[in-house]
Write an enzyme that holds these catalytic residues in place. Sequence first.
Site, PDB file in Angstrom:
ATOM      1  CD  GLU A  66      -2.898  -1.103   2.368  1.00 51.61           C
ATOM      2  OE1 GLU A  66      -2.440  -0.653   3.433  1.00 51.61           O
ATOM      3  OE2 GLU A  66      -4.024  -1.621   2.283  1.00 51.61           O
ATOM      4  CD  GLU A  86       4.605 -21.135  11.508  1.00 56.73           C
ATOM      5  OE1 GLU A  86       4.678 -21.486  12.692  1.00 56.73           O
ATOM      6  OE2 GLU A  86       3.768 -20.319  11.091  1.00 56.73           O
TER       7      GLU A  86
END
Length: 266
Positions: free
Chosen positions: A79, A110
């Site tokens: 953004e 992960e």
Amino acid sequence: MEKLTEQSSRYIALEKQSVGTLLQQINQEDRQVALAVQQALPHIEAFVEALVPRMENGGRLVYIGAGTSGRLGVLDASECPPTFGIPADQVMGILAGGDGAIRKAVEFAEDHVDQGWKDLKAIAINEQDTLLAIAASGSTPYTLGALQQANRHGLLTACVVCNADSPIAAEAKYPITVLTGPELITGSTRMKAGTAQKMVLNMISTTVMIRLGRVKGNKMVDMQLSNHKLKQRGIAILMEETGLDSQTAGCLIDRYGNVRRALEAI
């Protein structure tokens, strides 16, 4: 390490609750998030103060994380260019499992302690850059391994975690710990912990961009005018700042393609 985020929910028999009751309970828990973030403000401030001069000198801000934490980093990074008109690589988000993991979880991504640094090397990470590790648990192997290597290679490091005394916070030079407590659904850190992380990332990136001169007054003068709504917003800003009529402001926006350049031309 005691993980507050993994403690049992204070609520029971959720499946037997009405929709209204569930919504009220979620809202009640969410009200605590902003207060928890408030407690971390001095640590957020210290990090931003250290980050701004590095970015002024050309360094990048790189978020890294797994699961919800990593996705929030990618979201905030993505953004920044349209909002503040910065290059696409000035703020970046690295997610365990790669871009495909944005939409679909990648099993065990992960858990690979060495993969985070490999992913960072793929973007030519260097000592000018700053690494912000995001992990609700504060112990994700992928994220912790990347943070350890970043410290060894001279990067500025920080983290956003939601458990006290975590390994990741101990490793980061600028640890930010937001204690959001147990979740409504036990262990579901996409809820309060995720909300807290999103708030902190918004605070960091927004404050940094303001300090880098990417905002004039309170206006997004460097935003990308990539659709009709944003073009109209740019025209409105130009009108408000200069007193021009809409037609003249629109012509200037069309000519310069950017609110700041139009203002400078005037």
